[in-house]
Design a protein around this motif. Structure first.
Motif, PDB file in Angstrom:
ATOM      1  N   MET A  69      48.726  53.079  48.686  1.00  0.00           N
ATOM      2  CA  MET A  69      49.715  53.443  47.676  1.00  0.00           C
ATOM      3  C   MET A  69      50.485  52.203  47.237  1.00  0.00           C
ATOM      4  SD  MET A  69      51.096  56.894  49.455  1.00  0.00           S
ATOM      5  CE  MET A  69      52.286  57.206  48.157  1.00  0.00           C
ATOM      6  N   THR A  70      49.767  51.241  46.664  1.00  0.00           N
ATOM      7  CA  THR A  70      50.360  49.969  46.267  1.00  0.00           C
ATOM      8  C   THR A  70      50.346  49.859  44.754  1.00  0.00           C
ATOM      9  OG1 THR A  70      49.527  48.946  48.279  1.00  0.00           O
ATOM     10  CG2 THR A  70      50.201  47.476  46.511  1.00  0.00           C
ATOM     11  N   ASP A  71      51.498  49.415  44.183  1.00  0.00           N
ATOM     12  CA  ASP A  71      51.576  49.228  42.743  1.00  0.00           C
ATOM     13  C   ASP A  71      50.718  48.033  42.346  1.00  0.00           C
ATOM     14  OD1 ASP A  71      54.368  49.293  40.414  1.00  0.00           O
ATOM     15  OD2 ASP A  71      52.238  48.962  40.087  1.00  0.00           O
ATOM     16  N   GLN A  72      49.672  48.280  41.567  1.00  0.00           N
ATOM     17  CA  GLN A  72      48.750  47.214  41.218  1.00  0.00           C
ATOM     18  C   GLN A  72      49.004  46.662  39.827  1.00  0.00           C
ATOM     19  OE1 GLN A  72      44.959  49.093  41.682  1.00  0.00           O
ATOM     20  NE2 GLN A  72      45.043  49.087  43.915  1.00  0.00           N
ATOM     21  N   THR A  73      50.067  47.112  39.173  1.00  0.00           N
ATOM     22  CA  THR A  73      50.349  46.635  37.823  1.00  0.00           C
ATOM     23  C   THR A  73      51.231  45.420  37.894  1.00  0.00           C
ATOM     24  OG1 THR A  73      52.278  48.051  37.633  1.00  0.00           O
ATOM     25  CG2 THR A  73      50.174  48.953  36.900  1.00  0.00           C
ATOM     26  N   THR A  74      51.315  44.691  36.800  1.00  0.00           N
ATOM     27  CA  THR A  74      52.172  43.517  36.705  1.00  0.00           C
ATOM     28  C   THR A  74      53.065  43.656  35.495  1.00  0.00           C
ATOM     29  OG1 THR A  74      50.514  42.348  35.388  1.00  0.00           O
ATOM     30  CG2 THR A  74      50.457  42.031  37.789  1.00  0.00           C
ATOM     31  N   GLY A  75      54.171  42.864  35.516  1.00  0.00           N
ATOM     32  CA  GLY A  75      55.058  42.854  34.361  1.00  0.00           C
ATOM     33  C   GLY A  75      55.887  44.092  34.216  1.00  0.00           C
ATOM     34  N   GLY A  76      55.973  44.943  35.217  1.00  0.00           N
ATOM     35  CA  GLY A  76      56.826  46.115  35.145  1.00  0.00           C
ATOM     36  C   GLY A  76      56.273  47.221  34.270  1.00  0.00           C
ATOM     37  N   ALA A  77      54.950  47.217  33.966  1.00  0.00           N
ATOM     38  CA  ALA A  77      54.350  48.247  33.121  1.00  0.00           C
ATOM     39  C   ALA A  77      54.369  49.587  33.833  1.00  0.00           C
ATOM     40  CB  ALA A  77      52.917  47.846  32.774  1.00  0.00           C
ATOM     41  N   GLU A  78      54.240  50.654  33.038  1.00  0.00           N
ATOM     42  CA  GLU A  78      54.224  52.004  33.593  1.00  0.00           C
ATOM     43  C   GLU A  78      53.060  52.164  34.565  1.00  0.00           C
ATOM     44  OE1 GLU A  78      54.420  56.334  31.535  1.00  0.00           O
ATOM     45  OE2 GLU A  78      52.621  55.159  31.122  1.00  0.00           O
ATOM     46  N   HIS A  79      53.363  52.704  35.721  1.00  0.00           N
ATOM     47  CA  HIS A  79      52.335  52.914  36.723  1.00  0.00           C
ATOM     48  C   HIS A  79      52.799  54.005  37.674  1.00  0.00           C
ATOM     49  CE1 HIS A  79      48.723  51.598  38.936  1.00  0.00           C
ATOM     50  NE2 HIS A  79      49.393  51.997  40.010  1.00  0.00           N
ATOM     51  N   TYR A  80      51.909  54.920  38.012  1.00  0.00           N
ATOM     52  CA  TYR A  80      52.259  56.069  38.842  1.00  0.00           C
ATOM     53  C   TYR A  80      51.537  55.979  40.186  1.00  0.00           C
ATOM     54  CZ  TYR A  80      54.209  58.120  34.616  1.00  0.00           C
ATOM     55  OH  TYR A  80      54.951  58.352  33.500  1.00  0.00           O
ATOM     56  N   ARG A  81      52.309  56.082  41.234  1.00  0.00           N
ATOM     57  CA  ARG A  81      51.737  56.163  42.574  1.00  0.00           C
ATOM     58  C   ARG A  81      51.613  57.633  42.934  1.00  0.00           C
ATOM     59  NH1 ARG A  81      55.058  51.570  46.031  1.00  0.00           N
ATOM     60  NH2 ARG A  81      54.595  49.807  44.654  1.00  0.00           N
ATOM     61  N   ILE A  82      50.401  58.095  43.093  1.00  0.00           N
ATOM     62  CA  ILE A  82      50.126  59.517  43.307  1.00  0.00           C
ATOM     63  C   ILE A  82      49.541  59.710  44.701  1.00  0.00           C
ATOM     64  CG2 ILE A  82      48.854  61.535  42.486  1.00  0.00           C
ATOM     65  CD1 ILE A  82      48.769  60.219  39.728  1.00  0.00           C
ATOM     66  N   LEU A  83      50.079  60.695  45.397  1.00  0.00           N
ATOM     67  CA  LEU A  83      49.550  61.069  46.699  1.00  0.00           C
ATOM     68  C   LEU A  83      48.943  62.460  46.591  1.00  0.00           C
ATOM     69  CD1 LEU A  83      49.147  60.717  49.749  1.00  0.00           C
ATOM     70  CD2 LEU A  83      51.444  61.683  50.074  1.00  0.00           C
ATOM     71  N   LEU A  84      47.669  62.579  46.902  1.00  0.00           N
ATOM     72  CA  LEU A  84      46.966  63.865  46.909  1.00  0.00           C
ATOM     73  C   LEU A  84      46.908  64.378  48.342  1.00  0.00           C
ATOM     74  CD1 LEU A  84      45.243  66.117  45.631  1.00  0.00           C
ATOM     75  CD2 LEU A  84      43.245  64.602  45.945  1.00  0.00           C
ATOM     76  N   VAL A  85      47.464  65.572  48.544  1.00  0.00           N
ATOM     77  CA  VAL A  85      47.427  66.187  49.872  1.00  0.00           C
ATOM     78  C   VAL A  85      46.482  67.379  49.775  1.00  0.00           C
ATOM     79  CG1 VAL A  85      48.780  67.100  51.788  1.00  0.00           C
ATOM     80  CG2 VAL A  85      49.829  65.489  50.183  1.00  0.00           C
ATOM     81  N   GLU A  86      45.242  67.179  50.204  1.00  0.00           N
ATOM     82  CA  GLU A  86      44.183  68.179  50.017  1.00  0.00           C
ATOM     83  C   GLU A  86      43.161  68.003  51.140  1.00  0.00           C
ATOM     84  OE1 GLU A  86      42.245  70.976  49.382  1.00  0.00           O
ATOM     85  OE2 GLU A  86      43.166  70.779  47.369  1.00  0.00           O
ATOM     86  N   ASP A  87      42.845  69.104  51.852  1.00  0.00           N
ATOM     87  CA  ASP A  87      41.889  69.009  52.951  1.00  0.00           C
ATOM     88  C   ASP A  87      40.454  69.270  52.514  1.00  0.00           C
ATOM     89  OD1 ASP A  87      42.667  71.717  52.480  1.00  0.00           O
ATOM     90  OD2 ASP A  87      41.701  72.272  54.378  1.00  0.00           O
TER      91      ASP A  87
END
Length: 403
Positions: free
Chosen positions: A1-19
């Motif tokens: 769950m690491t922000d891979q964008t640069t320059g402060g662009a919009e980026h969403y860290r999403i966690l999927l909890v699904e078995d």
């Protein structure tokens, strides 16, 4: 769950909890078909999700309601206790009420498995995150309002309107809390005039900082006013204040320093009782000077054993008395790490030429803070009493909290 964008662009860290691996793969493909810049991580259980959220940040949690370790709306409650992320619940076709119940439990949205398209999941994530941010902003605003209301109540308690009927005595004060983002601290002051024409004043400093010190300061200030108007004076009054201090303090290490001031305009005398507090400064046309007064122990240091001898002096027809807490003199002078102290304070006062009491206090505070490079951490309170026994006219009081 690491922000891979640069320059402060919009980026969403999403966690999927699904078995379920199949459902998880479907969600991953749906997100891949969107224009949503994101990083996706996956957990199979609520316990794993809680552990991951405790260590890393997420903007949005896509949450299946049926996990191996928990099921139903309790799943939402279990996750939201560990994160400020928006929660979107994933429900099955046979669960028409589950999504609504999840919203009531704190989720921002719900999606029905098998009826989700890329555009839908993209909009759901964006809107859920925005709604969650709005909720948090509103909650912070409410906390700020409550804090402001509490501080306003404390301000009324620590800085009451003086009770003065004389035209020969005026009172001015300033208050500057040392605690960041606080309006008030543990310092307090008050002035009342009794039916015999005497003007009584108190200035005090509760040890420590924060709401406990402020609350005790309010209690002592109110007790002082009530006891003074009730006819209690001098050492008897200080013994009663000490009993109240001990009864109301939250810890046995708390103590209070204070000065009792009695100004008699008719007799032109000033009587002081110092309980571990600085002596006030006398301002006359000849210049400022510290009043030489006998000191007693602070309240709460030696309960029941304190002695506070009186110091009485004659007053000139016109002059002023400045009482203060140690926050005014404990700062540095800006040179060689020296403290300002009483000597430095007397020098500063001698350089201020304004005749207006309120402006005088404002300039004095501004200069001490400038010398200390705005590094004040202790509360600061100043009380100034001006008298002119030959004056006639309307009384003027200037009380306020320093900005």
């Amino acid at each position: 769950m690491t922000d891979q964008t640069t320059g402060g662009a919009e980026h969403y860290r999403i966690l999927l909890v699904e078995d379920d691996d199949g459902d998880a793969l479907l969600v991953e493909e749906l997100l891949a078909d969107t224009d949503l810049p994101h990083t996706l991580a996956r957990c199979r259980t609520a316990a794993d999700a809680r552990a991951m959220l405790a260590e890393d940040h997420a903007d949005c949690v896509l949450l299946d309601l049926h996990l191996p370790d928990i099921s139903g709306v309790e799943t939402v409650q279990a996750i939201q206790t560990r994160t400020h992320a928006a929660i979107i619940v994933l429900t099955g076709l046979q669960e028409p009420r589950a999504g609504v119940e999840a919203l009531a439990a704190g989720a921002q949205d719900y999606l029905i498995k098998g009826k989700v398209e890329p555009d839908l999941i993209q909009r759901a994530v964006r809107y859920a995150v925005q709604r969650k941010q709005a909720e948090r902003a509103n909650a912070a605003l409410q906390v700020g309002r409550l804090r402001a209301e509490e501080n306003a109540r404390l301000e009324r308690g620590l800085l009451p309107d003086p009770i003065l009927s004389s035209t020969t005595v005026t009172a001015s004060s300033r208050y500057f809390p040392g605690r960041a983002q606080a309006l008030l601290g543990g310092d307090f002051l008050d002035v009342v005039q009794t039916d015999d024409g005497q003007v009584h004043a108190v200035i005090g400093d509760v040890s420590g900082h924060g709401p406990d010190a402020a609350a005790l300061g309010v209690c002592l200030r109110i007790a002082w006013r009530s006891l003074t108007l009730g006819g209690h004076r001098d050492q008897e009054l200080l013994h009663l204040l000490e009993r109240i201090h001990i009864a109301e303090r939250t810890g046995s290490d708390l103590f209070t320093t204070c000065s009792l001031i009695t100004l008699d305009p008719k007799a032109a005398t000033l009587t002081l009782h110092l309980a571990g507090h600085h002596g006030p400064l006398l301002l006359t046309p000849d210049g400022p000077q510290e009043v030489a007064a006998t000191h007693g122990v602070a309240l709460g240091i030696l309960p029941g054993l304190g002695k506070w001898p009186a110091t009485t002096l004659s007053l000139p027809r016109r002059g002023a008395l400045v009482a203060y807490t140690d926050g005014l003199i404990e700062g540095y002078t800006g040179h060689d790490g020296d403290r300002l102290g009483v000597t430095g304070l007397l020098h500063l006062i001698g350089t201020i030429r304004t005749q207006d009491p309120g402006s005088h206090l404002d300039q004095l505070i501004a200069r001490t803070r400038q010398l200390n490079a705005d590094r004040h951490t202790d509360d600061l309170a100043i009380l100034r009493l001006d008298w002119d026994t030959g004056a006639h006219g309307q009384r003027a009081n200037a009380w306020r909290t320093a900005p």
